[in-house]
Design a protein around this motif. Structure first.
Motif, PDB file in Angstrom:
ATOM      1  N   VAL A   1      25.988 -90.538  11.357  1.00  0.00           N
ATOM      2  CA  VAL A   1      26.495 -90.562   9.995  1.00  0.00           C
ATOM      3  C   VAL A   1      26.468 -89.134   9.462  1.00  0.00           C
ATOM      4  O   VAL A   1      25.543 -88.367   9.735  1.00  0.00           O
ATOM      5  CB  VAL A   1      25.654 -91.502   9.098  1.00  0.00           C
ATOM      6  CG1 VAL A   1      24.212 -91.046   8.998  1.00  0.00           C
ATOM      7  CG2 VAL A   1      26.273 -91.656   7.718  1.00  0.00           C
ATOM      8  N   ALA A   2      27.507 -88.764   8.719  1.00  0.00           N
ATOM      9  CA  ALA A   2      27.635 -87.389   8.241  1.00  0.00           C
ATOM     10  C   ALA A   2      26.660 -87.112   7.105  1.00  0.00           C
ATOM     11  O   ALA A   2      26.602 -87.856   6.123  1.00  0.00           O
ATOM     12  CB  ALA A   2      29.063 -87.138   7.771  1.00  0.00           C
ATOM     13  N   THR A   3      25.915 -86.031   7.236  1.00  0.00           N
ATOM     14  CA  THR A   3      24.937 -85.661   6.209  1.00  0.00           C
ATOM     15  C   THR A   3      25.598 -85.504   4.844  1.00  0.00           C
ATOM     16  O   THR A   3      25.074 -85.974   3.828  1.00  0.00           O
ATOM     17  CB  THR A   3      24.241 -84.339   6.593  1.00  0.00           C
ATOM     18  OG1 THR A   3      23.655 -84.481   7.886  1.00  0.00           O
ATOM     19  CG2 THR A   3      23.180 -83.962   5.587  1.00  0.00           C
ATOM     20  N   ASP A   4      26.758 -84.844   4.811  1.00  0.00           N
ATOM     21  CA  ASP A   4      27.420 -84.602   3.531  1.00  0.00           C
ATOM     22  C   ASP A   4      27.900 -85.890   2.880  1.00  0.00           C
ATOM     23  O   ASP A   4      27.802 -86.052   1.658  1.00  0.00           O
ATOM     24  CB  ASP A   4      28.563 -83.590   3.670  1.00  0.00           C
ATOM     25  CG  ASP A   4      29.354 -83.727   4.952  1.00  0.00           C
ATOM     26  OD1 ASP A   4      28.900 -84.387   5.898  1.00  0.00           O
ATOM     27  OD2 ASP A   4      30.460 -83.142   5.029  1.00  0.00           O
ATOM     28  N   ASP A   5      28.394 -86.834   3.671  1.00  0.00           N
ATOM     29  CA  ASP A   5      28.791 -88.129   3.114  1.00  0.00           C
ATOM     30  C   ASP A   5      27.577 -88.908   2.616  1.00  0.00           C
ATOM     31  O   ASP A   5      27.620 -89.557   1.564  1.00  0.00           O
ATOM     32  CB  ASP A   5      29.531 -88.963   4.159  1.00  0.00           C
ATOM     33  CG  ASP A   5      30.922 -88.421   4.464  1.00  0.00           C
ATOM     34  OD1 ASP A   5      31.429 -87.601   3.679  1.00  0.00           O
ATOM     35  OD2 ASP A   5      31.492 -88.820   5.497  1.00  0.00           O
ATOM     36  N   LEU A   6      26.501 -88.850   3.383  1.00  0.00           N
ATOM     37  CA  LEU A   6      25.278 -89.559   2.999  1.00  0.00           C
ATOM     38  C   LEU A   6      24.696 -88.990   1.710  1.00  0.00           C
ATOM     39  O   LEU A   6      24.303 -89.746   0.812  1.00  0.00           O
ATOM     40  CB  LEU A   6      24.263 -89.478   4.139  1.00  0.00           C
ATOM     41  CG  LEU A   6      22.905 -90.138   3.901  1.00  0.00           C
ATOM     42  CD1 LEU A   6      23.061 -91.600   3.532  1.00  0.00           C
ATOM     43  CD2 LEU A   6      22.015 -89.981   5.135  1.00  0.00           C
ATOM     44  N   VAL A   7      24.634 -87.670   1.606  1.00  0.00           N
ATOM     45  CA  VAL A   7      24.120 -87.039   0.388  1.00  0.00           C
ATOM     46  C   VAL A   7      24.961 -87.429  -0.816  1.00  0.00           C
ATOM     47  O   VAL A   7      24.434 -87.741  -1.890  1.00  0.00           O
ATOM     48  CB  VAL A   7      24.071 -85.504   0.546  1.00  0.00           C
ATOM     49  CG1 VAL A   7      23.805 -84.823  -0.793  1.00  0.00           C
ATOM     50  CG2 VAL A   7      22.988 -85.118   1.545  1.00  0.00           C
ATOM     51  N   TYR A   8      26.273 -87.426  -0.642  1.00  0.00           N
ATOM     52  CA  TYR A   8      27.158 -87.817  -1.750  1.00  0.00           C
ATOM     53  C   TYR A   8      26.857 -89.231  -2.220  1.00  0.00           C
ATOM     54  O   TYR A   8      26.701 -89.485  -3.418  1.00  0.00           O
ATOM     55  CB  TYR A   8      28.625 -87.708  -1.319  1.00  0.00           C
ATOM     56  CG  TYR A   8      29.596 -88.168  -2.389  1.00  0.00           C
ATOM     57  CD1 TYR A   8      29.993 -87.309  -3.408  1.00  0.00           C
ATOM     58  CD2 TYR A   8      30.087 -89.473  -2.395  1.00  0.00           C
ATOM     59  CE1 TYR A   8      30.861 -87.733  -4.396  1.00  0.00           C
ATOM     60  CE2 TYR A   8      30.950 -89.906  -3.375  1.00  0.00           C
ATOM     61  CZ  TYR A   8      31.342 -89.032  -4.384  1.00  0.00           C
ATOM     62  OH  TYR A   8      32.191 -89.464  -5.375  1.00  0.00           O
ATOM     63  N   MET A   9      26.760 -90.168  -1.272  1.00  0.00           N
ATOM     64  CA  MET A   9      26.491 -91.560  -1.643  1.00  0.00           C
ATOM     65  C   MET A   9      25.156 -91.700  -2.359  1.00  0.00           C
ATOM     66  O   MET A   9      25.061 -92.342  -3.417  1.00  0.00           O
ATOM     67  CB  MET A   9      26.507 -92.460  -0.405  1.00  0.00           C
ATOM     68  CG  MET A   9      26.312 -93.942  -0.737  1.00  0.00           C
ATOM     69  SD  MET A   9      26.227 -95.037   0.706  1.00  0.00           S
ATOM     70  CE  MET A   9      24.491 -94.889   1.151  1.00  0.00           C
ATOM     71  N   LEU A  10      24.124 -91.094  -1.799  1.00  0.00           N
ATOM     72  CA  LEU A  10      22.789 -91.240  -2.375  1.00  0.00           C
ATOM     73  C   LEU A  10      22.706 -90.631  -3.768  1.00  0.00           C
ATOM     74  O   LEU A  10      22.180 -91.252  -4.705  1.00  0.00           O
ATOM     75  CB  LEU A  10      21.748 -90.592  -1.461  1.00  0.00           C
ATOM     76  CG  LEU A  10      21.556 -91.246  -0.090  1.00  0.00           C
ATOM     77  CD1 LEU A  10      20.627 -90.406   0.773  1.00  0.00           C
ATOM     78  CD2 LEU A  10      21.024 -92.664  -0.222  1.00  0.00           C
ATOM     79  N   GLU A  11      23.220 -89.435  -3.912  1.00  0.00           N
ATOM     80  CA  GLU A  11      23.154 -88.771  -5.219  1.00  0.00           C
ATOM     81  C   GLU A  11      23.958 -89.527  -6.262  1.00  0.00           C
ATOM     82  O   GLU A  11      23.545 -89.634  -7.425  1.00  0.00           O
ATOM     83  CB  GLU A  11      23.645 -87.325  -5.098  1.00  0.00           C
ATOM     84  CG  GLU A  11      22.774 -86.432  -4.216  1.00  0.00           C
ATOM     85  CD  GLU A  11      21.464 -86.039  -4.883  1.00  0.00           C
ATOM     86  OE1 GLU A  11      21.288 -86.305  -6.084  1.00  0.00           O
ATOM     87  OE2 GLU A  11      20.605 -85.440  -4.186  1.00  0.00           O
ATOM     88  N   ARG A  12      25.103 -90.075  -5.881  1.00  0.00           N
ATOM     89  CA  ARG A  12      25.917 -90.874  -6.817  1.00  0.00           C
ATOM     90  C   ARG A  12      25.195 -92.166  -7.210  1.00  0.00           C
ATOM     91  O   ARG A  12      25.425 -92.694  -8.290  1.00  0.00           O
ATOM     92  CB  ARG A  12      27.268 -91.207  -6.198  1.00  0.00           C
ATOM     93  CG  ARG A  12      28.170 -89.999  -5.967  1.00  0.00           C
ATOM     94  CD  ARG A  12      28.740 -89.448  -7.251  1.00  0.00           C
ATOM     95  NE  ARG A  12      29.754 -90.325  -7.827  1.00  0.00           N
ATOM     96  CZ  ARG A  12      30.416 -90.077  -8.949  1.00  0.00           C
ATOM     97  NH1 ARG A  12      30.153 -88.972  -9.635  1.00  0.00           N
ATOM     98  NH2 ARG A  12      31.323 -90.912  -9.405  1.00  0.00           N
TER      99      ARG A  12
END
Length: 305
Positions: free
Chosen positions: A250-261
């Motif tokens: 799983v892409a770190t940048d996609d994961l960070v976006y989801m979590l922060e949102r």
């Protein structure tokens, strides 16, 4: 929805990402990328592997990379270690945490390690014990937890037995891997129910590959069950050399976006993360697969689809 307030993301791109790329990144590029990752707010980076170069030539410069990166006190620098010889090199490199590995399925373990599961345990125990004597923590990857490319379904009892043995030998944390990206939310719900009955959630991480685009959905299930440690690879770089067709983590940048949102803190600076992703994409000369990178590329006018 009951969700954690904070999640720790463990970046595995420099190891799990680069090991499966056909092009071998020059040593200085690897060092430059890891140094950028260290500035993003990540608290954990798996930087390389001390597996024999004949098996993973992409990471043959493990010792040099480990010695030349600019280390930050706030970051744990880890490396994959297959055996006592690998541990000796990892100690020379002053790695903070030793990562050992095995599979939950017999066939994949044979393909990946050239040993049976039973014969793998003594080797890993030696590494774990010796690492502990040197003041190093140990993390264990268990691959094919949710399915094997050779055997198909993997029984949960086999997974739990392996985890029992690993914790008994002194492993500090276990990362449960969906090596070929076959898991789905209902399956993850079942597996984690069984895992939760037996082990402390704080000592279990999840390692989802995104072969079928299910990784974020599976992570959401884990979040709702209170799990807070996830492996990821920036841009979705990587795969598994012994699991044909498996795409990257799983892409770190996609994961960070989801979590922060979702209001879940990660401690990671999205702008710095994008800079690090842009760097490795340009250096490797391949488009990263994450949604965040696709959006970034379109904004920059560099990607048309």
């Amino acid at each position: 929805m009951e969700i954690p307030e904070f999640v720790q993301i463990k970046e595995v791109g420099p190891r799990d990402g680069l090991q499966n790329e056909m092009n071998i990144a020059p040593t200085e590029q690897k060092i430059g990328w890891i140094d950028l990752l260290s500035e993003t707010g990540l608290s954990y980076i798996e930087i390389t592997s001390f597996v024999a170069p004949k098996w993973i030539p992409q990471l043959a410069d493990a010792l040099e990379v480990s010695r030349k990166i600019k280390r930050k006190d706030t970051v744990t620098y880890a490396a994959l270690v297959p055996n006592r010889k690998g541990l000796e090199n990892a100690l020379l490199a002053n790695i903070d945490e030793v990562s050992i590995f095995m599979s939950a399925s017999e066939a994949h373990n044979q393909k990946n390690i050239n040993k049976s599961i039973a014969d793998t345990f003594p080797i890993l125990q030696e590494v774990a014990e010796d690492a502990s004597k040197e003041g190093k923590t140990t993390r264990a990857y268990v691959s094919t937890v949710f399915g094997c490319p050779y055997e198909g379904e993997v029984q949960i009892d086999a997974v739990l037995h392996i985890c029992d043995k690993l914790f008994a030998m002194g492993v500090d944390e276990i990362s449960l891997g969906d090596t070929i990206g076959i898991a789905h939310p209902k399956q993850v719900d079942f597996v984690l129910d069984e895992v939760t009955k037996r082990f402390n959630k704080d000592r279990i991480a999840l390692h989802f590959h995104d072969t079928r685009g299910m990784a974020l959905a599976n992570i959401l299930v884990a979040l709702k069950k209170g799990y807070t440690i996830f492996d990821s690879s920036l841009g979705g770089l990587g795969g598994c050399p012994y699991a044909l067709g498996a795409s990257g983590n799983v892409a770190t940048d996609d994961l960070v976006y989801m979590l922060e949102r979702m209001g879940i803190r990660t401690g990671i600076d999205g702008r710095m993360l994008a800079e690090a992703a842009d760097y490795i994409q340009k250096q490797m000369g391949i488009p990263l697969s994450s949604k965040q990178m696709a959006i970034h590329e379109k904004k920059e006018g560099r990607r048309v689809n």
